[in-house]
Scaffold this motif. Sequence first.
Motif, PDB file in Angstrom:
ATOM      1  N   ASP A   1      -4.876  10.432  12.999  1.00 33.62           N
ATOM      2  CA  ASP A   1      -4.169   9.537  12.072  1.00 33.62           C
ATOM      3  C   ASP A   1      -3.101   8.733  12.804  1.00 33.62           C
ATOM      4  O   ASP A   1      -2.958   7.518  12.599  1.00 33.62           O
ATOM      5  CB  ASP A   1      -3.491  10.344  10.958  1.00 33.62           C
TER       6      ASP A   1
ATOM      7  N   ILE B   1       3.508   5.259   4.218  1.00 39.02           N
ATOM      8  CA  ILE B   1       2.781   6.499   4.471  1.00 39.02           C
ATOM      9  C   ILE B   1       3.639   7.653   3.968  1.00 39.02           C
ATOM     10  O   ILE B   1       4.652   8.014   4.576  1.00 39.02           O
ATOM     11  CB  ILE B   1       2.469   6.689   5.973  1.00 39.02           C
TER      12      ILE B   1
ATOM     13  N   CYS C   1      -0.415  11.113  -5.231  1.00 38.95           N
ATOM     14  CA  CYS C   1      -0.770   9.777  -5.748  1.00 38.95           C
ATOM     15  C   CYS C   1      -0.612   9.730  -7.266  1.00 38.95           C
ATOM     16  O   CYS C   1      -0.134   8.730  -7.820  1.00 38.95           O
ATOM     17  CB  CYS C   1      -2.200   9.429  -5.356  1.00 38.95           C
TER      18      CYS C   1
ATOM     19  N   THR D   1      -5.167   7.805  -1.663  1.00 34.70           N
ATOM     20  CA  THR D   1      -5.131   8.735  -0.542  1.00 34.70           C
ATOM     21  C   THR D   1      -5.396   8.016   0.775  1.00 34.70           C
ATOM     22  O   THR D   1      -5.936   6.895   0.800  1.00 34.70           O
ATOM     23  CB  THR D   1      -6.182   9.843  -0.711  1.00 34.70           C
ATOM     24  N   VAL D   2      -5.042   8.689   1.857  1.00 36.13           N
ATOM     25  CA  VAL D   2      -5.300   8.153   3.197  1.00 36.13           C
ATOM     26  C   VAL D   2      -6.792   7.915   3.392  1.00 36.13           C
ATOM     27  O   VAL D   2      -7.200   6.877   3.934  1.00 36.13           O
ATOM     28  CB  VAL D   2      -4.754   9.115   4.272  1.00 36.13           C
TER      29      VAL D   2
ATOM     30  N   ALA E   1       0.846  -1.193   0.000  1.00 38.88           N
ATOM     31  CA  ALA E   1       0.000   0.000   0.000  1.00 38.88           C
ATOM     32  C   ALA E   1       0.879   1.239   0.000  1.00 38.88           C
ATOM     33  O   ALA E   1       1.746   1.395   0.868  1.00 38.88           O
ATOM     34  CB  ALA E   1      -0.915   0.004   1.223  1.00 38.88           C
TER      35      ALA E   1
ATOM     36  N   THR F   1      -9.127   7.241   1.213  1.00 39.57           N
ATOM     37  CA  THR F   1      -9.595   6.063   0.478  1.00 39.57           C
ATOM     38  C   THR F   1      -9.100   4.779   1.136  1.00 39.57           C
ATOM     39  O   THR F   1      -9.838   3.794   1.241  1.00 39.57           O
ATOM     40  CB  THR F   1      -9.123   6.126  -0.985  1.00 39.57           C
ATOM     41  N   PHE F   2      -7.842   4.780   1.575  1.00 39.81           N
ATOM     42  CA  PHE F   2      -7.280   3.591   2.224  1.00 39.81           C
ATOM     43  C   PHE F   2      -8.061   3.235   3.494  1.00 39.81           C
ATOM     44  O   PHE F   2      -8.455   2.073   3.693  1.00 39.81           O
ATOM     45  CB  PHE F   2      -5.810   3.829   2.568  1.00 39.81           C
TER      46      PHE F   2
ATOM     47  N   ILE G   1       2.997  -1.131   4.442  1.00 44.98           N
ATOM     48  CA  ILE G   1       2.207   0.069   4.163  1.00 44.98           C
ATOM     49  C   ILE G   1       3.160   1.258   4.213  1.00 44.98           C
ATOM     50  O   ILE G   1       3.842   1.478   5.217  1.00 44.98           O
ATOM     51  CB  ILE G   1       1.076   0.246   5.184  1.00 44.98           C
TER      52      ILE G   1
ATOM     53  N   PHE H   1      -2.147  -1.216  -3.561  1.00 45.23           N
ATOM     54  CA  PHE H   1      -3.019  -0.059  -3.405  1.00 45.23           C
ATOM     55  C   PHE H   1      -2.176   1.200  -3.526  1.00 45.23           C
ATOM     56  O   PHE H   1      -1.152   1.337  -2.861  1.00 45.23           O
ATOM     57  CB  PHE H   1      -3.724  -0.066  -2.042  1.00 45.23           C
TER      58      PHE H   1
ATOM     59  N   VAL I   1       0.380   5.101   0.346  1.00 46.40           N
ATOM     60  CA  VAL I   1      -0.687   5.967   0.819  1.00 46.40           C
ATOM     61  C   VAL I   1      -0.160   7.395   0.990  1.00 46.40           C
ATOM     62  O   VAL I   1       0.887   7.602   1.608  1.00 46.40           O
ATOM     63  CB  VAL I   1      -1.234   5.467   2.177  1.00 46.40           C
ATOM     64  N   SER I   2      -0.864   8.371   0.429  1.00 38.83           N
ATOM     65  CA  SER I   2      -0.472   9.763   0.589  1.00 38.83           C
ATOM     66  C   SER I   2      -1.694  10.596   0.936  1.00 38.83           C
ATOM     67  O   SER I   2      -2.817  10.076   1.005  1.00 38.83           O
ATOM     68  CB  SER I   2       0.199  10.294  -0.684  1.00 38.83           C
TER      69      SER I   2
END
Length: 599
Positions: free
Chosen positions: A236, A226, A65, A89-90, A56, A92-93, A224, A86, A58-59
């Motif tokens: 978060d 980040i 992205c 965005t955060v 994943a 969406t994740f 994952i 994946f 994730v941004s």
Amino acid sequence: MTSIEQRRAIAVEQQQRVVRTSAPAYVQACPGAGKTRVIVERHLTRPIYGARRGRALVSFTNVACAEIQQRCTEKARGDLLRFPHFVGTVDTFLWRYLVRPFIEPDRRRHRIDSWDRINAVVTVPARPHDHKIRLSDFQFRHDLNTGRCIAQIQQSNRVYPVLNRLKAEGLVQQAEAEAVRLRTEYARDDGYVTGHEIRVLARYYLRTRYVDVVSLLRTRFDEIIIDEAQDCSNLDLAILAEVRDAAIPLLFIGDPDQAIYEFRGAEPDCVRAFGATLAEQIKLTGNWRSTSAICQTAATLRPKWLARPADDPVGDHHCDGNGILLLRASNAVEVDAAVTTFIAQSRNLEIPADQQLILAHAGRRLPKGSAGSTQPPASPIAARVAWAAAVLSDSHPQRVRDTAYDILERALITYWYSGTDGATIDVLCDRNGLDRAAFRRLAARAGCALPGVSQGTFAEWCKEANAVFKQFPPNPGQRRASQGGRLVAGAAKDKSPRNVAAVSAGGGGEIRASVIHQVKGEEADAVLVVVPDEDRTTATVDAWTSGEHPPEIAENLRVLYVAVSRARRLLALALPNSVFETVQDHLKAEGIPTRTAAT
């Protein structure tokens, strides 16, 4: 002295360490460190262990992205963007893997990216007229201990007038309390959730369905990543702490010095503390973007207690001798003169217009004619439609044009059906038996047919716009439900439509002007930062020169840090007279070359 080849080799080795190191790890990346390139290389080269497992990435923004997706595509590795991986965005994740699978069967949840999707407006009773402010203009925070929701009005260009009126009448707290009530009502009764509600639900399910959530993540993702970790709020971090403690590998990468969303709960000290709990600590200190003078200037903006050597300029412009351009700008006339000088200096360096960028902390501080072009007015709907018409007739980024289409859809469906607040366009189309895609095309055609905004009065414009809407019924021969959906000019009837819309003309090749928060992650060859002549400026500069950053000033300096570090070749600061010499003397004392309009 270490040669540039040796310094570049060190910077590359730092990047390769990020690629090679197994998670969990914390990577502190300076501006221009090439972290996106490193993330993609890690994704391209590191193996995944286990069938049907992925990684994943994730941004916090769609822009970041999109850059990751573009780089994977350039490498002909589109497979790394699809299942089981994946990239997104955060929000969406969290929605896809920590919320949606665990929603109770008897509950409805509708994810929306903004409260503007349902035209949610907070009304504050007052005399002689009620005050209205969009729910999307509030920032919500979650108290981790009490679970209480707290709202705060975001200070933006479009909110400034109504916020001043609320302050004058002592109604700010009432407006924020009403925002919490309205948000709660939409979430509880109608199931609408934005990023804030998604985070609250994600933490809730981690606590109540821990085994199920952790099992889903472990079996799906090998690690994952980040990105832009400095944007993590305390909520978060609380979620990520649960993931970390479940032994799910995390690569946490960002730059706390660029934390400029403290009003959303993103506190750099908390980000650093979380990063310190991860097993490996890596620093990327090679700056492939900026000149030595720009790197040195950025370093002076860090607090004394976090002082460290300036980032090492190792890019193509590492040895450019351009000093920091200091320009006097205490009023609008001087700001315009500063812009003219900045453009001339950029041309001398053969920097094209599309690589020149003007930045300010707030839209109202940008040069006249450049502010207001990327954000629609808060109200009324007629002004928002005029903004949309102007955007679609000019040259503007796609994200701005998408907002314009959204506004036109709501305006057209409200014109024909009325009473559309509190529901998304999808819901409204379903409710009224409309094909969603066909209605989008209808609204686009109506938008293209709207009158221009550069001539006549706003009253005349509204009359013509209503006539256009009448020509685009959702169904042939349809009659309007009521007269309530018409565009009304109101008190602005004698003003110019473009002034009411508060949008500047676009145009390819023109210099871009933007608030600093909207360009984080971007860069330009030449950057002019407009420092306003206001009460807080002296305190901000005093904190800058002393290195002592009190809490109420610290974020202002981080915002300035982000602005300064966008520049590749030329950095100009437009400063009021009250602080001009102070800044000039400070930079000289730090050994940073400077020049003025006369040199």
